[in-house]
Design a protein around this motif. Structure first.
Motif, short mmCIF file in Angstrom:
data_model
loop_
_atom_site.label_atom_id
_atom_site.label_comp_id
_atom_site.label_asym_id
_atom_site.label_seq_id
_atom_site.Cartn_x
_atom_site.Cartn_y
_atom_site.Cartn_z
N GLU A 20 51.94 37.75 38.44
CA GLU A 20 50.85 37.15 39.21
C GLU A 20 51.07 37.49 40.68
O GLU A 20 52.20 37.42 41.17
N THR B 267 47.57 37.48 50.38
CA THR B 267 47.37 36.66 51.59
C THR B 267 46.74 37.46 52.72
O THR B 267 46.27 36.88 53.70
N ASP C 274 36.01 42.41 37.56
CA ASP C 274 36.67 41.11 37.38
C ASP C 274 37.90 41.20 36.49
O ASP C 274 38.81 40.39 36.62
N ASN D 147 49.52 36.66 44.55
CA ASN D 147 48.64 35.91 45.45
C ASN D 147 48.52 36.71 46.73
O ASN D 147 49.49 36.83 47.48
N PRO E 237 40.30 40.48 45.92
CA PRO E 237 40.74 39.32 45.16
C PRO E 237 41.99 38.73 45.81
O PRO E 237 42.87 39.47 46.26
N SER E 238 42.05 37.42 45.88
CA SER E 238 43.26 36.80 46.42
C SER E 238 44.23 36.41 45.30
O SER E 238 45.34 35.96 45.57
N ARG E 239 43.81 36.62 44.06
CA ARG E 239 44.68 36.32 42.92
C ARG E 239 44.51 37.40 41.86
O ARG E 239 43.40 37.68 41.42
N TYR F 286 41.09 39.65 38.18
CA TYR F 286 41.00 39.69 39.64
C TYR F 286 40.05 38.59 40.07
O TYR F 286 38.84 38.69 39.83
N THR F 287 40.57 37.52 40.69
CA THR F 287 39.74 36.35 40.98
C THR F 287 39.92 35.89 42.43
O THR F 287 40.74 36.42 43.18
N ASP F 288 39.17 34.85 42.76
CA ASP F 288 39.24 34.19 44.07
C ASP F 288 39.08 35.20 45.21
O ASP F 288 39.91 35.29 46.11
N ARG F 289 37.97 35.92 45.19
CA ARG F 289 37.72 36.93 46.23
C ARG F 289 37.54 36.26 47.58
O ARG F 289 36.91 35.21 47.71
N LYS F 290 38.13 36.90 48.59
CA LYS F 290 38.04 36.39 49.96
C LYS F 290 37.72 37.54 50.91
O LYS F 290 37.99 38.69 50.61
#
Length: 133
Positions: A96, A100, A50, A98, A82-84, A70-74
């Motif tokens: 930062e 995609t 994380d 993002n 992580p998507s962020r 490392y957040t917002d896993r997709k």
């Protein structure tokens, strides 16, 4: 990578309401102060990293805290990523990302280009490290 001292350590820690296994190690390179750097990776209960943090010597700020989260896993077509991604330095935003799209072992990755040398076209000089602005 060579590790200083007794090698990597693992400890348990709760942070921001989450339980982590913190893996820490010190590379052999030392800060200008002579102290060993310590790099810590925070692995959550799902065995996913994380966050990663360290301290880095900096000419103006002195020893500066560097944190990457490392957040917002997709799920990107079967690849969890992580998507962020956010990095702060000295508590201030540094960059930062993002994300995609992500792909495991993509067949269309470009061949790495060698770094330019300080000696110019003739070669023979030390490589020039890339700089983040």
């Amino acid at each position: 990578m060579e590790v200083a001292g007794d090698g990597p350590t693992a400890s348990k820690m709760a942070l921001d309401g989450k339980n982590y296994t913190v893996l820490s190690w010190s590379p052999t390179v030392k800060a200008p102060s002579g102290k060993h750097y310590v790099i810590s990776g925070y692995v959550n209960e799902e065995n996913i990293v994380d966050r990663v943090e360290t301290w880095l010597g900096e000419n103006i700020m002195g020893d500066m805290h560097i944190l990457a989260t490392y957040t917002d896993r997709k799920d990107f077509s079967g690849v969890m990523a992580p998507s962020r991604i956010v990095q702060t330095r000295g508590g201030w935003p540094f960059f930062e990302v993002n994300v995609t799209t992500a792909m495991a072992n993509p067949p269309n990755v470009a061949t790495p280009v060698p770094l330019p040398s300080r000696a110019g076209a003739g070669g023979g000089g030390a490589p020039v490290a890339p700089r983040l602005l």
